[in-house]
Design a protein around this motif. Sequence first.
Motif, PDB file in Angstrom:
ATOM      1  N   LEU A 431       0.812  -1.218   0.000  1.00 38.48           N
ATOM      2  CA  LEU A 431       0.000   0.000   0.000  1.00 38.48           C
ATOM      3  C   LEU A 431       0.850   1.275   0.000  1.00 38.48           C
ATOM      4  N   GLY A 432       2.114   1.171  -0.363  1.00 39.81           N
ATOM      5  CA  GLY A 432       2.921   2.374  -0.527  1.00 39.81           C
ATOM      6  C   GLY A 432       3.679   2.811   0.705  1.00 39.81           C
ATOM      7  N   SER A 433       3.752   1.967   1.730  1.00 37.55           N
ATOM      8  CA  SER A 433       4.561   2.260   2.926  1.00 37.55           C
ATOM      9  C   SER A 433       4.177   3.588   3.568  1.00 37.55           C
ATOM     10  N   SER A 518       1.683  -3.165  -6.543  1.00 41.04           N
ATOM     11  CA  SER A 518       1.817  -2.402  -5.302  1.00 41.04           C
ATOM     12  C   SER A 518       1.559  -0.926  -5.562  1.00 41.04           C
ATOM     13  N   GLN A 519       0.985  -0.248  -4.578  1.00 40.14           N
ATOM     14  CA  GLN A 519       0.863   1.206  -4.660  1.00 40.14           C
ATOM     15  C   GLN A 519       2.265   1.812  -4.559  1.00 40.14           C
ATOM     16  N   GLY A 520       2.463   2.944  -5.202  1.00 42.36           N
ATOM     17  CA  GLY A 520       3.783   3.551  -5.258  1.00 42.36           C
ATOM     18  C   GLY A 520       4.279   3.581  -6.689  1.00 42.36           C
ATOM     19  N   THR A 521       5.545   3.873  -6.874  1.00 44.46           N
ATOM     20  CA  THR A 521       6.148   3.978  -8.203  1.00 44.46           C
ATOM     21  C   THR A 521       7.030   2.768  -8.464  1.00 44.46           C
ATOM     22  N   PRO A 522       6.682   1.899  -9.417  1.00 48.35           N
ATOM     23  CA  PRO A 522       7.505   0.711  -9.676  1.00 48.35           C
ATOM     24  C   PRO A 522       8.736   1.031 -10.503  1.00 48.35           C
ATOM     25  N   MET A 523       9.840   0.346 -10.188  1.00 45.77           N
ATOM     26  CA  MET A 523      11.072   0.467 -10.976  1.00 45.77           C
ATOM     27  C   MET A 523      11.548  -0.927 -11.362  1.00 45.77           C
ATOM     28  N   LEU A 524      11.745  -1.118 -12.650  1.00 43.60           N
ATOM     29  CA  LEU A 524      12.184  -2.398 -13.211  1.00 43.60           C
ATOM     30  C   LEU A 524      13.642  -2.283 -13.628  1.00 43.60           C
ATOM     31  N   LEU A 525      14.451  -3.268 -13.267  1.00 46.35           N
ATOM     32  CA  LEU A 525      15.858  -3.285 -13.654  1.00 46.35           C
ATOM     33  C   LEU A 525      16.016  -3.801 -15.077  1.00 46.35           C
ATOM     34  N   MET A 526      16.884  -3.144 -15.841  1.00 49.85           N
ATOM     35  CA  MET A 526      17.182  -3.552 -17.208  1.00 49.85           C
ATOM     36  C   MET A 526      17.471  -5.047 -17.286  1.00 49.85           C
ATOM     37  N   ARG A 583      -3.169   8.693  -3.548  1.00 52.85           N
ATOM     38  CA  ARG A 583      -3.344   8.856  -2.104  1.00 52.85           C
ATOM     39  C   ARG A 583      -3.062   7.537  -1.391  1.00 52.85           C
ATOM     40  N   PHE A 584      -2.740   7.652  -0.120  1.00 56.64           N
ATOM     41  CA  PHE A 584      -2.579   6.465   0.704  1.00 56.64           C
ATOM     42  C   PHE A 584      -3.951   5.919   1.085  1.00 56.64           C
ATOM     43  N   LEU A 585      -4.035   4.613   1.231  1.00 59.63           N
ATOM     44  CA  LEU A 585      -5.301   3.941   1.490  1.00 59.63           C
ATOM     45  C   LEU A 585      -5.385   3.526   2.956  1.00 59.63           C
ATOM     46  N   HIS A 586      -6.515   3.879   3.601  1.00 63.13           N
ATOM     47  CA  HIS A 586      -6.685   3.587   5.024  1.00 63.13           C
ATOM     48  C   HIS A 586      -8.092   3.084   5.335  1.00 63.13           C
ATOM     49  N   ALA A 587      -8.636   2.255   4.479  1.00 62.14           N
ATOM     50  CA  ALA A 587      -9.973   1.693   4.709  1.00 62.14           C
ATOM     51  C   ALA A 587     -11.010   2.781   4.898  1.00 62.14           C
ATOM     52  N   CYS A 588     -10.928   3.822   4.088  1.00 63.02           N
ATOM     53  CA  CYS A 588     -11.892   4.924   4.155  1.00 63.02           C
ATOM     54  C   CYS A 588     -13.035   4.670   3.172  1.00 63.02           C
ATOM     55  N   PRO A 589     -14.248   5.171   3.487  1.00 61.97           N
ATOM     56  CA  PRO A 589     -15.386   4.993   2.579  1.00 61.97           C
ATOM     57  C   PRO A 589     -15.147   5.676   1.238  1.00 61.97           C
TER      58      PRO A 589
END
Length: 721
Positions: A431-433, A518-526, A583-589
């Motif tokens: 969830l993006g830490s 995963s939430q956040g910015t993914p980085m893939l290695l060459m 946005r970060f997720l916190h079980a909000c409606p």
Amino acid sequence: MAQTRVEPGSPHPLGATWDGSGVNFALFSANADKVELCLFDPAGRREIARVVLPEHTHEVWHGYLPDVRPGQLYGYRVHGPFDPRNGHRFNPNKLLIDPYAKALQGDLRWHDAHFGYRVGSAREDMSLDRRDSAFVMPKCVVIDPAVTWGDDRRPKTSWADTIIYEAHVKGMTAERPDVPERLRGTFAGFADPRNIDHLVKLGVTTVELMPIQAFFDDRFLVEKGLTNYWGYNTIAYFAPSPRYISPGADLHEFKVLVRRLHEAGIEVILDVVYNHTAEGNRMGPTLSFRGIDNANYYLLGQDRRYYYDTTGCGNTLNLRHPRVLQMVMDSLRYWVENCHVDGFRFDLATSLGREYDSFDPSAVFFDAVQQDPVLSHVKMIAEPWDIGPNGYQVGNFPPGWAEWNGRYRDDMRSFWKGDEGMLPAFAAGALGSSGMFERRGRRAWSSVNFYTAHDGFTLKDQFSYNEKHNAGNKEENRDGHDDNRSWNCGVEGQTRNPEILNLRDRMRRNALATLFFSQGTPMLLMGDENGRTQNGNNNAYCQDSDLAWMEWTKISDRDKALMEFTRGLIALRKTRPLLRQSRFLHACPVDDHGTRDVVWLRPDGLEMQDGDWTNPQSRVLGLLLSGADGERLLILVNSHHDAIPFTLPEQGKVTSWQVLTDTATGTILPEEESLEPGAAFTLEARSLVLLESRVDAARQVDEPRRAAGAAGGRDGQDIPV
């Protein structure tokens, strides 16, 4: 030497500036007594003129040469006290690189003449070497900065949509047979349409290039027959490395690369090294900064003979000095304004915010970036650690910065390796830490998630080796990390056992699916997309060979299948907004029916309880993501060695579930099969499954609220971090 006309010129701008009529030269040095400008013939072998810069204004030495033109080779000799105990190491016998040089010509050829002291002297760096170093030094080049950019447009990809591909300029095409041989390993080779087409088809939005600013090979590596392949040894912050420029070309070749990537909709981020330089510690060579004004360019210890080193490379740049800070800021703006790059990744960025032993997120460098009208609008990524006191600063950088999340890497590796007690850490990373990054208005994209990077095992090796195998680095296997959290799946290294190969393929798919879901910015290695291996070497910094290069001709059918799977994962991320929320997720409606944005599930389909989070044997988890428009995604993970039945949730208006991907089979969007809510789905051992809901809009069923016993937090769904 020929007589050369010289006029007073201007202290601004620093460096060598062609104005259409002549060239202004300006060099900062607060402690120098005299500065000589040396001009060389076109081959760089013979000094043809030596000019004393006639003016000294506000600690800047300057002069204007009306007869000099672009292409002129030059360097500096700086006179001043040789007093190492007080931090001064002037030696006019050493030809010096202009810190603002926009291009270099020639190679550095290691010789004892590079050193300001007599190598081998009993007095060590307190002795003075009087040999001229010009014959083994590269020369600076006066450039004409004019270039036609046409209608070049920055992609301006939002952070939430960003997918980073970490690549090495040479390694990407050194062995690519469909790129002309003379262009392989160069900017032009990287810009080849076939190479860019690979990136486009893969689906990445942003290329992060490992260091391309001019750097040198360390002497100890050269003497071993090795090179500094990675390039974290910068000496000229405005100049591209000559080794990446094809024969007969010039620095405009890099600008062509940027333009072609932009045309393909791909951003360019540069990996930059402003924490230290190639001059090393007190026993290092005198190449530029040390001979220009050592006491100001570097952080020195209480005994000013010695350097304060938080980088492990012998020195640390002194960004607290206004002229050093100016150089770094000018350099960054140069790459943005003149070369159109889209952002930067800062190596050992903790050092940039240091006041010796303490890190300050309000350090002058960060404040300067935040208020800068140019730099505040490009992507900034920190490697948030160094080797100094309290060097690990993940999550502590200021707003506007993204950070490499080393904890995400370690936790996800531990989870899929099967370590106990990893559910809370896995859930936090997925969830993006937020526990690290959610402050001062920062968003989920601040976490740059990666499973592998240039430093460490490749993805293939992560599941092929338990131990590092760095003998080729000629350091008796002492270098490189020991905490790899890798798993060889039963055999160390290569094998023909189909069961182990199948398991390794599945584990790679698990890692990639985790990364892109995963939430956040993914980085893939060459190369992780097509099975690049370094044969167990987890520190290939000195391996400029096929060990570290991208493999293009011997890709197995297994690895081709992985590449297609990776493309599919990226496509799913792009087309499912729930996988890339800002946005970060916190079980909000998210709607009027009480639907929550995130619900954590256990295998019986019910919400997680306290004991589920704290049970060290728990290795199975469900993540239900919901959007206001009724979209729902379900991610199921199982790092256990047995298959587990998982009851599909019945929340809300879901009428059926469809599998979008299953790492056990390696399929993306398999033939549609409707799965009933409440049904038991077999979650295979060591696998990840992504499902999407089908919703009957006519049904108006509120999502049940099961707050009882869930792990503490808002609506009972915040996980322990």
